[in-house]
Scaffold this motif. Structure first.
Motif, PDB file in Angstrom:
ATOM      1  N   ASN A 191      -4.228  -8.491  -8.089  1.00 50.81           N
ATOM      2  CA  ASN A 191      -4.292  -7.418  -9.093  1.00 50.81           C
ATOM      3  C   ASN A 191      -3.182  -6.399  -8.883  1.00 50.81           C
ATOM      4  N   LYS A 192      -2.951  -6.040  -7.605  1.00 50.23           N
ATOM      5  CA  LYS A 192      -1.882  -5.077  -7.303  1.00 50.23           C
ATOM      6  C   LYS A 192      -0.537  -5.627  -7.762  1.00 50.23           C
ATOM      7  N   ILE A 193      -0.277  -6.888  -7.424  1.00 51.24           N
ATOM      8  CA  ILE A 193       1.033  -7.477  -7.744  1.00 51.24           C
ATOM      9  C   ILE A 193       1.208  -7.586  -9.258  1.00 51.24           C
ATOM     10  N   ILE A 209       5.698  -8.367  -1.022  1.00 53.47           N
ATOM     11  CA  ILE A 209       4.670  -9.411  -1.014  1.00 53.47           C
ATOM     12  C   ILE A 209       3.319  -8.775  -0.709  1.00 53.47           C
ATOM     13  N   ASP A 210       2.314  -9.135  -1.488  1.00 55.55           N
ATOM     14  CA  ASP A 210       0.948  -8.685  -1.159  1.00 55.55           C
ATOM     15  C   ASP A 210      -0.017  -9.814  -1.478  1.00 55.55           C
ATOM     16  N   ILE A 211      -1.151  -9.835  -0.785  1.00 55.38           N
ATOM     17  CA  ILE A 211      -2.141 -10.878  -1.063  1.00 55.38           C
ATOM     18  C   ILE A 211      -3.082 -10.458  -2.201  1.00 55.38           C
ATOM     19  N   SER A 247       4.021  -0.697  10.048  1.00 54.21           N
ATOM     20  CA  SER A 247       2.625  -0.355  10.310  1.00 54.21           C
ATOM     21  C   SER A 247       2.513   0.359  11.656  1.00 54.21           C
ATOM     22  N   THR A 248       1.507   1.225  11.786  1.00 56.05           N
ATOM     23  CA  THR A 248       1.254   1.892  13.057  1.00 56.05           C
ATOM     24  C   THR A 248       0.504   0.919  13.956  1.00 56.05           C
ATOM     25  N   VAL A 249       1.132   0.533  15.061  1.00 56.97           N
ATOM     26  CA  VAL A 249       0.504  -0.480  15.925  1.00 56.97           C
ATOM     27  C   VAL A 249       0.498  -0.029  17.383  1.00 56.97           C
ATOM     28  N   ASP A 285       3.426 -14.848  -3.417  1.00 56.16           N
ATOM     29  CA  ASP A 285       3.838 -16.123  -2.836  1.00 56.16           C
ATOM     30  C   ASP A 285       4.821 -15.875  -1.678  1.00 56.16           C
ATOM     31  N   TYR A 286       4.368 -16.118  -0.447  1.00 53.27           N
ATOM     32  CA  TYR A 286       5.207 -15.852   0.731  1.00 53.27           C
ATOM     33  C   TYR A 286       6.503 -16.671   0.712  1.00 53.27           C
ATOM     34  N   GLU A 287       6.385 -17.912   0.253  1.00 52.52           N
ATOM     35  CA  GLU A 287       7.571 -18.776   0.281  1.00 52.52           C
ATOM     36  C   GLU A 287       8.676 -18.177  -0.586  1.00 52.52           C
ATOM     37  N   ARG A 315       4.137  11.479   4.397  1.00 53.83           N
ATOM     38  CA  ARG A 315       2.832  12.092   4.130  1.00 53.83           C
ATOM     39  C   ARG A 315       2.361  11.602   2.773  1.00 53.83           C
ATOM     40  N   GLN A 316       1.132  11.103   2.701  1.00 55.30           N
ATOM     41  CA  GLN A 316       0.609  10.717   1.395  1.00 55.30           C
ATOM     42  C   GLN A 316       0.613  11.934   0.490  1.00 55.30           C
ATOM     43  N   GLY A 317       0.965  11.728  -0.756  1.00 57.96           N
ATOM     44  CA  GLY A 317       1.043  12.856  -1.691  1.00 57.96           C
ATOM     45  C   GLY A 317       2.480  13.295  -1.894  1.00 57.96           C
ATOM     46  N   GLY A 347       0.845  -1.192   0.000  1.00 59.36           N
ATOM     47  CA  GLY A 347       0.000   0.000   0.000  1.00 59.36           C
ATOM     48  C   GLY A 347       0.882   1.244   0.000  1.00 59.36           C
ATOM     49  N   TYR A 348       0.344   2.336   0.497  1.00 62.93           N
ATOM     50  CA  TYR A 348       1.077   3.605   0.494  1.00 62.93           C
ATOM     51  C   TYR A 348       2.417   3.455   1.217  1.00 62.93           C
ATOM     52  N   VAL A 349       2.418   2.772   2.334  1.00 60.09           N
ATOM     53  CA  VAL A 349       3.642   2.649   3.123  1.00 60.09           C
ATOM     54  C   VAL A 349       4.550   1.538   2.592  1.00 60.09           C
ATOM     55  N   GLY A 350       4.001   0.333   2.422  1.00 56.66           N
ATOM     56  CA  GLY A 350       4.830  -0.807   2.025  1.00 56.66           C
ATOM     57  C   GLY A 350       5.479  -0.604   0.666  1.00 56.66           C
ATOM     58  N   MET A 352      -9.318   8.159  -0.545  1.00 51.69           N
ATOM     59  CA  MET A 352     -10.611   8.697  -0.092  1.00 51.69           C
ATOM     60  C   MET A 352     -10.901   8.331   1.359  1.00 51.69           C
ATOM     61  N   ARG A 353      -9.962   7.638   2.029  1.00 48.31           N
ATOM     62  CA  ARG A 353     -10.268   7.177   3.388  1.00 48.31           C
ATOM     63  C   ARG A 353     -10.531   8.369   4.315  1.00 48.31           C
ATOM     64  N   GLU A 354     -11.697   8.360   4.962  1.00 50.72           N
ATOM     65  CA  GLU A 354     -12.099   9.414   5.915  1.00 50.72           C
ATOM     66  C   GLU A 354     -12.082  10.810   5.300  1.00 50.72           C
ATOM     67  N   PRO A 380      -7.490  10.189  11.799  1.00 51.06           N
ATOM     68  CA  PRO A 380      -8.733   9.774  12.484  1.00 51.06           C
ATOM     69  C   PRO A 380      -8.551   8.465  13.249  1.00 51.06           C
ATOM     70  N   LYS A 381      -7.973   7.453  12.590  1.00 54.23           N
ATOM     71  CA  LYS A 381      -7.886   6.152  13.281  1.00 54.23           C
ATOM     72  C   LYS A 381      -6.829   6.182  14.385  1.00 54.23           C
ATOM     73  N   ASP A 382      -5.741   6.929  14.184  1.00 56.12           N
ATOM     74  CA  ASP A 382      -4.681   6.914  15.196  1.00 56.12           C
ATOM     75  C   ASP A 382      -5.078   7.689  16.460  1.00 56.12           C
ATOM     76  N   GLY A 405      -2.156  -2.871   6.588  1.00 58.53           N
ATOM     77  CA  GLY A 405      -3.038  -1.889   7.205  1.00 58.53           C
ATOM     78  C   GLY A 405      -3.399  -2.252   8.652  1.00 58.53           C
ATOM     79  N   THR A 406      -3.650  -1.220   9.449  1.00 60.33           N
ATOM     80  CA  THR A 406      -4.155  -1.418  10.822  1.00 60.33           C
ATOM     81  C   THR A 406      -5.374  -0.510  10.973  1.00 60.33           C
ATOM     82  N   PRO A 407      -6.477  -0.871  10.289  1.00 53.54           N
ATOM     83  CA  PRO A 407      -7.644   0.025  10.287  1.00 53.54           C
ATOM     84  C   PRO A 407      -8.305   0.126  11.658  1.00 53.54           C
TER      85      PRO A 407
HETATM   86  N1  LIG Z   1      -0.857   5.914   4.463  1.00 54.78           N
HETATM   87  C1  LIG Z   1      -0.083   6.690   5.184  1.00 54.78           C
HETATM   88  O1  LIG Z   1       0.094   7.876   4.901  1.00 54.78           O
HETATM   89  C2  LIG Z   1       0.623   6.144   6.394  1.00 54.78           C
HETATM   90  C3  LIG Z   1       1.624   6.901   7.002  1.00 54.78           C
HETATM   91  C4  LIG Z   1       2.269   6.375   8.125  1.00 54.78           C
HETATM   92  C5  LIG Z   1       1.901   5.138   8.624  1.00 54.78           C
HETATM   93  N2  LIG Z   1       0.907   4.422   8.026  1.00 54.78           N
HETATM   94  C6  LIG Z   1       0.567   3.098   8.559  1.00 54.78           C
HETATM   95  O2  LIG Z   1       1.104   2.105   7.694  1.00 54.78           O
HETATM   96  C7  LIG Z   1       0.226   0.973   7.637  1.00 54.78           C
HETATM   97  C8  LIG Z   1      -0.165   0.703   6.202  1.00 54.78           C
HETATM   98  O3  LIG Z   1      -0.901   1.789   5.711  1.00 54.78           O
HETATM   99  P1  LIG Z   1      -1.209   1.967   4.153  1.00 54.78           P
HETATM  100  O4  LIG Z   1      -1.880   3.273   3.996  1.00 54.78           O
HETATM  101  O5  LIG Z   1       0.015   1.672   3.373  1.00 54.78           O
HETATM  102  O6  LIG Z   1      -2.266   0.766   3.943  1.00 54.78           O
HETATM  103  P2  LIG Z   1      -2.892   0.234   2.593  1.00 54.78           P
HETATM  104  O7  LIG Z   1      -4.244  -0.228   2.930  1.00 54.78           O
HETATM  105  O8  LIG Z   1      -2.687   1.230   1.495  1.00 54.78           O
HETATM  106  O9  LIG Z   1      -1.984  -1.034   2.216  1.00 54.78           O
HETATM  107  C9  LIG Z   1      -1.967  -2.220   2.939  1.00 54.78           C
HETATM  108  C10 LIG Z   1      -1.595  -3.346   1.977  1.00 54.78           C
HETATM  109  O10 LIG Z   1      -1.390  -4.550   2.726  1.00 54.78           O
HETATM  110  C11 LIG Z   1      -1.908  -5.632   1.977  1.00 54.78           C
HETATM  111  N3  LIG Z   1      -2.131  -6.760   2.880  1.00 54.78           N
HETATM  112  C12 LIG Z   1      -3.118  -6.923   3.802  1.00 54.78           C
HETATM  113  N4  LIG Z   1      -2.957  -8.091   4.454  1.00 54.78           N
HETATM  114  C13 LIG Z   1      -1.849  -8.692   3.932  1.00 54.78           C
HETATM  115  C14 LIG Z   1      -1.155  -9.898   4.199  1.00 54.78           C
HETATM  116  N5  LIG Z   1      -1.581 -10.738   5.140  1.00 54.78           N
HETATM  117  N6  LIG Z   1      -0.065 -10.189   3.480  1.00 54.78           N
HETATM  118  C15 LIG Z   1       0.370  -9.353   2.501  1.00 54.78           C
HETATM  119  N7  LIG Z   1      -0.222  -8.186   2.221  1.00 54.78           N
HETATM  120  C16 LIG Z   1      -1.326  -7.846   2.925  1.00 54.78           C
HETATM  121  C17 LIG Z   1      -3.151  -5.069   1.338  1.00 54.78           C
HETATM  122  O11 LIG Z   1      -3.559  -5.859   0.220  1.00 54.78           O
HETATM  123  C18 LIG Z   1      -2.669  -3.669   0.950  1.00 54.78           C
HETATM  124  O12 LIG Z   1      -2.107  -3.665  -0.356  1.00 54.78           O
HETATM  125  C19 LIG Z   1      -0.937   1.311   8.570  1.00 54.78           C
HETATM  126  O13 LIG Z   1      -0.665   0.800   9.831  1.00 54.78           O
HETATM  127  C20 LIG Z   1      -0.908   2.832   8.608  1.00 54.78           C
HETATM  128  O14 LIG Z   1      -1.458   3.332   9.791  1.00 54.78           O
HETATM  129  C21 LIG Z   1       0.268   4.895   6.912  1.00 54.78           C
END
Ligand SMILES: NC(=O)c1ccc[n+]([C@@H]2O[C@H](COP(=O)([O-])OP(=O)(O)OC[C@H]3O[C@@H](n4cnc5c(N)ncnc54)[C@H](O)[C@@H]3O)[C@@H](O)[C@H]2O)c1
Length: 431
Positions: free
Chosen positions: A34-36, A29-31, A120-122, A69-71, A154-156, A9-12, A326-328, A262-264, A85-87
């Motif tokens: 389509n993204k991969i 790695i992503d599940i 991830s933010t945990v 594929d995790y392996e 920061r996104q963007g 996602g944005y962070v990974g 578009m989240r929140e 919002p979520k944090d 994500g940690t929604p």
């Molecule tokens: N977006 C931001 O600006 C930002 C900034 C700082 C921290 N964070 C934190 O980083 C984390 C990720 O945020 P994001 O915005 O990148 O999320 P996101 O939803 O954009 O991406 C998460 C990705 O993880 C994948 N995923 C989910 N479960 C999986 C699994 N078991 N194995 C492999 N892939 C899996 C999803 O398919 C998705 O592509 C969150 O904890 C968020 O709080 C986000």
């Protein structure tokens, strides 16, 4: 170093591509198949300035690869980054479902000792949980160490921020692991704060909570400015020049949104509650933000009374400019409210319209340009301060709208300019 990044996602994705760019061998790695698939072809599934160029370059150099594929993805990796994500869960706490799933996949497929790095933010204490969960389920006779490395991009401007951040925070209770991840990050040439696991986790929440507090604070002052005839922009300038306060995050508007604040903020309140500690400042920050999203509707109601049957041009839908996220986004509750009041919406956003279609009410009409959105609308509302929206010539509102009435939720324009252009203009905290 040989690194795996879980979650694209944005962070990974940004982390993976930037680590490749500074010389590491990275497999993401992503599940999400389509993204991969898109990523293997050099196409970024998210909109981030400069990301696709770096992606193409590092795919060509074979420094970054993508797999579901995790392996395959974890093979011979010395560090495994978690960026899933940690929604927000229904009770406001952080939902660790994706973290737990990633842990279980690591435990199942990892075949050598490695350092697990949490991006991830945990919630505070989660890294210990991650270490235990993986260790208890390992299928090989190996061991892992854990490092917390919260993300501040920061996104963007995620790519820019990764190379130009103010600091990198790494926390661990294991000196060797800490040193190894410090070395991974050295080429970024950014000051590194080293600490223990729990403090690293807390730094991330405290940073976001503080920034959210600044936003709600200036919005509260803006609402008072509205009632007292003062101008919040001048107030922000006047207080921001005081170095103890600082001038950033003092732009009044319709509240913060996005995938983090919002979520944090809610998660931190929930963390406090779990240990019987109410956080009254933070609770108010959240409440003020909820109220702030309604301020612009109140201004419309004050101006027009009944809104039903009116057509509005809704300009900017993403939660902030330069992202398709578009989240929140404040556009979500606002458009729902307007539709319930019988308002017809002609919406436009430079990049977020495809994502907006998934979350806004189905009655919203999407237009191809600002011109089209504004044409024959009764009034216009700015929700996101995209450059394109800020640069749209003011006289065109006058030409295209039925009435030249503009509500600006982001204080995009100087008051004298809108006056010169002959617009009836309502912004936040400015007379
Ligand atoms: N977006 C931001 O600006 C930002 C900034 C700082 C921290 N964070 C934190 O980083 C984390 C990720 O945020 P994001 O915005 O990148 O999320 P996101 O939803 O954009 O991406 C998460 C990705 O993880 C994948 N995923 C989910 N479960 C999986 C699994 N078991 N194995 C492999 N892939 C899996 C999803 O398919 C998705 O592509 C969150 O904890 C968020 O709080 C986000």
């Amino acid at each position: 170093m040989n690194i795996a990044v879980i979650g694209t996602g944005y962070v990974g994705l940004v982390t993976g591509v930037c680590l490749a760019e500074i010389g590491h061998q990275v497999t993401c790695i992503d599940i999400d198949e389509n993204k991969i698939e898109a990523l293997k072809n050099g196409k970024s599934p998210i909109y981030e300035n400069g990301l696709e160029e770096l992606l193409e370059k590092n795919i060509a150099k074979e420094t970054v690869r993508f797999t579901t594929d995790y392996e395959e993805g974890l093979e011979a990796k010395e560090a495994v980054y978690i960026g899933v994500g940690t929604p927000q869960a229904e009770d406001g706490s952080a939902d660790l479902t994706f973290i737990n799933a990633a842990c279980d996949s690591i435990a199942k497929h990892l075949k050598n000792d490695a350092i697990v790095v949490t991006k991830s933010t945990v919630p505070i204490g989660t890294n210990e949980h991650i270490k235990n969960r993986i260790t208890e389920n390992l299928t090989q006779n190996i061991s892992i160490e854990i490092v917390s490395n919260p993300e501040f991009l920061r996104q963007g401007s995620a790519v820019f921020d990764t190379f130009n951040g103010d600091r990198i925070v790494i926390g661990s209770d294991n000196e060797e692991a800490l040193k190894a991840i410090e070395d991974v990050n050295k080429p970024f040439n950014i000051p590194i704060v080293k600490t223990d696991l729990r403090s690293a986790e807390m730094i991330k929440y405290a940073a976001n909570a503080f920034l959210a507090t600044k936003i709600s604070f200036i919005n509260e002052i803006a609402n008072l400015c509205d009632r007292m005839g003062a101008n919040v922009e001048n107030v922000a300038e006047g207080i921001g020049m005081d170095k103890r306060i600082g001038n950033s995050f003092l732009n009044a508007g319709i509240g913060y949104g996005g995938s983090c604040f919002p979520k944090d903020t809610n998660a931190l309140v929930s963390i406090g509650r779990n240990v019987d500690y109410e956080m009254p400042i933070l609770q108010s920050v959240v409440e003020v933000n909820e109220q702030q999203k309604k301020v612009i509707i109140d201004k419309m109601l004050q101006r027009f009374g009944d809104l039903s049957g009116k057509t509005v041009a809704l300009l900017g839908l993403s939660f902030k400019p330069n992202t398709d996220d578009m989240r929140e986004a404040p556009s979500i509750p606002l458009s729902k409210d307007l539709v319930e009041r019988g308002v017809n919406i002609q919406a436009y956003d430079p990049v977020a319209m495809e994502n907006a279609k998934k979350v806004l009410p189905k009655d919203v009409a999407y237009m191809d340009s600002i011109d089209e959105a504004v044409k024959s609308a009764d009034f216009a509302v700015i929700l996101t301060d995209w450059k394109e929206i800020k640069e749209y010539p003011m006289e065109k509102y006058k030409q295209n709208l039925n009435q030249p009435v503009l509500f600006d939720g982001r204080n995009c324009f100087a008051l004298n300019k809108v006056k010169e252009a002959g617009l009836e203009y309502y912004s936040i905290g400015r007379p």
